[in-house]
Scaffold this motif. Sequence first.
Motif, short mmCIF file in Angstrom:
data_model
loop_
_atom_site.label_atom_id
_atom_site.label_comp_id
_atom_site.label_asym_id
_atom_site.label_seq_id
_atom_site.Cartn_x
_atom_site.Cartn_y
_atom_site.Cartn_z
N GLY A 1 0.80 -1.21 0.00
CA GLY A 1 0.00 0.00 0.00
C GLY A 1 0.84 1.27 0.00
N ARG A 2 0.18 2.38 -0.37
CA ARG A 2 0.83 3.70 -0.36
C ARG A 2 0.42 4.42 0.91
N GLU A 3 1.41 5.00 1.58
CA GLU A 3 1.15 5.64 2.87
C GLU A 3 1.08 7.17 2.73
N VAL A 4 0.51 7.81 3.75
CA VAL A 4 0.33 9.26 3.73
C VAL A 4 1.68 9.95 3.85
N ALA A 5 1.70 11.25 3.59
CA ALA A 5 2.93 12.04 3.70
C ALA A 5 3.39 12.09 5.15
N PRO A 6 4.70 12.27 5.36
CA PRO A 6 5.21 12.28 6.74
C PRO A 6 4.55 13.32 7.63
N GLY A 7 4.27 14.53 7.09
CA GLY A 7 3.64 15.54 7.93
C GLY A 7 2.25 15.14 8.39
N GLU A 8 1.46 14.58 7.48
CA GLU A 8 0.13 14.12 7.83
C GLU A 8 0.18 12.97 8.83
N LEU A 9 1.14 12.08 8.65
CA LEU A 9 1.28 10.97 9.59
C LEU A 9 1.62 11.47 10.98
N ARG A 10 2.49 12.47 11.08
CA ARG A 10 2.84 13.02 12.39
C ARG A 10 1.61 13.65 13.06
N ARG A 11 0.78 14.36 12.28
CA ARG A 11 -0.42 14.95 12.85
C ARG A 11 -1.38 13.88 13.36
N ARG A 12 -1.49 12.76 12.62
CA ARG A 12 -2.37 11.68 13.08
C ARG A 12 -1.84 11.04 14.36
N LEU A 13 -0.53 10.91 14.46
CA LEU A 13 0.04 10.32 15.67
C LEU A 13 -0.10 11.26 16.86
N ASP A 14 -0.04 12.55 16.61
CA ASP A 14 -0.21 13.50 17.70
C ASP A 14 -1.61 13.44 18.30
N ALA A 15 -2.57 12.92 17.54
CA ALA A 15 -3.96 12.91 17.99
C ALA A 15 -4.31 11.68 18.81
N VAL A 16 -3.37 10.77 19.04
CA VAL A 16 -3.67 9.55 19.79
C VAL A 16 -2.73 9.45 20.98
N ASP A 17 -3.20 8.79 22.02
CA ASP A 17 -2.35 8.56 23.19
C ASP A 17 -2.03 7.08 23.40
N ARG A 18 -2.52 6.21 22.52
CA ARG A 18 -2.17 4.78 22.54
C ARG A 18 -2.26 4.26 21.12
N VAL A 19 -1.38 3.31 20.75
CA VAL A 19 -1.36 2.79 19.39
C VAL A 19 -0.82 1.36 19.43
N TRP A 20 -1.46 0.49 18.65
CA TRP A 20 -0.97 -0.88 18.46
C TRP A 20 -0.01 -0.88 17.29
N ILE A 21 1.10 -1.60 17.43
CA ILE A 21 2.13 -1.61 16.39
C ILE A 21 2.45 -3.05 16.02
N VAL A 22 2.38 -3.34 14.72
CA VAL A 22 2.90 -4.60 14.17
C VAL A 22 4.24 -4.26 13.55
N ALA A 23 5.31 -4.70 14.18
CA ALA A 23 6.64 -4.22 13.81
C ALA A 23 7.64 -5.36 13.77
N GLN A 24 8.76 -5.08 13.14
CA GLN A 24 9.87 -6.02 13.17
C GLN A 24 10.35 -6.13 14.61
N SER A 25 10.61 -7.36 15.05
CA SER A 25 10.80 -7.60 16.48
C SER A 25 12.05 -6.94 17.04
N ASN A 26 13.06 -6.67 16.21
CA ASN A 26 14.28 -6.06 16.74
C ASN A 26 14.24 -4.54 16.68
N LEU A 27 13.08 -3.95 16.35
CA LEU A 27 12.93 -2.50 16.36
C LEU A 27 12.34 -2.04 17.69
N LEU A 28 12.50 -0.76 17.92
CA LEU A 28 11.89 -0.12 19.10
C LEU A 28 12.36 -0.74 20.41
N PRO A 29 13.48 -0.34 20.93
CA PRO A 29 14.38 0.65 20.34
C PRO A 29 15.33 0.03 19.33
N SER A 30 15.87 0.87 18.44
CA SER A 30 16.78 0.37 17.43
C SER A 30 17.57 1.53 16.85
#
Length: 561
Positions: free
Chosen positions: A466-495
Amino acid sequence: MLALGLWGLDRGGMWGDEGVTFLVGRRTVPQIWRLLHGVDAVHGLYYLLMHAVLAVHPGEVALRLPSVCGAAAAAGLVAALGIRLARPRVGLWAGLLYAITPLTGHYAQEGRSYAIVAAGVAGATLLLVRALEGRSWWPYGAVLAVTFLLHEFAVLVLCAHALTLAAARVPRAVWAGWGRAAGVVVGVLLPLAWVSQRQSGQVAWLRVPDRDTTERLARGFLAVAPTGVAFWTSVLLILLGLGGGRLASVALPLLVVPPVILLTVSQFRPLFHERYVLYALAGAPLLVAAGADWLVGMVGRLWPGGLPSPEIAHEAGRVAGVERHPQLVGALVPGGHRSPLDRTSEAEAEAEAEAGSRPPRPAQPDARRPPRRTALPLLTLAGVLAVAVPFLHGLPAYRNDRLAAHRPENLAAVSALAGRELRPGDPVLFLPSFWRVTELAYPRPFAGVRDLALAESGARSGTLSGREVAPGELRRRLDAVDRVWIVAQSNLLPSRWVPGDPADRVKLDVVDGEFACRRQYVSGRVKLALYIRRMPPQHLVVPAPEPMVMPAPAPPSPARR
């Protein structure tokens, strides 16, 4: 091989690459064609094949069935090579050894193209032998063309086949026929190579192979067990099999040349993975079986009373082989498996040259006549039982390989946990975006969640995930939430990893800097985790009301005292 491939085929979950096959195979042909212009052009023909398969039944078993069939075909073709280049029992042993090799079984149960490519290379090698008998070169070229389009690294087998022709000292006419077929096939491959070269960033994760890589490859290819008596017995039999004349001139280049070339190139540009040269594994069981056959023949010469007449059995296979393989006689190793009749024929030829007259021709043994003793089928059966011993010894390892936990990750397990934990409307991020394949392969558990980064689906945008939103828009969406579920590569966060994609960089920076992990579930390379914001963003902070200042009470009036 078919039985081993079907054993435990439904292991209860796909891993990442299988998930890609599944989601791409279920797209329409125009959508697949559009995708190949951006990624995975090297797998284009395989995706079209899987589109046809999954149209019949979209499931995990159907996803892996073509690989099972490819591995079964490869085992049969390895056996056919052993029969043509040596004798039936060599073919039987080689085919069984190929079937029980752990790497063969591993890729036979994977929804990718590598087992099918191995079958294509084995079929092309058999057609090479047939072409050396005087047959047409074009079936050989046609099979190679399809195989190369399934995976372009199979082109390295041309170098192995060229070495076979050089070892056989074939005449110029044979070189010309092979050259025309190989040239046409390479011409067919060039457009794919040009497109895939532009997509080479997809293999940027590969590393320069080192000594440990080479050792693991050798142990995985050369024996049905990577350690112990079985491994060293296989190595010894391979060394004995190098004296196999015709068979060694075909099997040894196939086993050695493609891996050595790819390992060498990867010292400068990392491209090596064992699955890219899986097709070369076919050379090892052929050499092991040839070595075992040589050992049986040697025992027969040293102990003729307990075995069938070695002259009858060997001469039958030798005469048939010479008639079928005039181009391969005496190839690679002079003085390979030779019976006393070979030396007798040489002495007669010298006598003819000296006397100038043809002596009476000695009676030839009848290849169709059964052996004088019944030990020959018993020897063949003993070889089959010898193959069964390491298989039974390694049965626990074969069983473990059929568990979903033995793959790099289990997308089904991650998705099932998401179905239990996530609620409709919950925000979700995929980091990097590739792991959106988890949702695309198992969409039901993610129904109703809010993908914060997605702008357009993969099928519509012509991309994998899929195609994702622009970085600025993504940052605004993240600023609007206080909790988020993440499906990520297991060796990330922190990395310390710095993503190449700008949207992935925003995800990593914001989540790593402003959120804390509360709980997580890890399955191999992928994890599902809940992150809670450490402190609310400024626009969500409600300013505290200013305190009201109450006037101090007036002191009592003296008049009231």
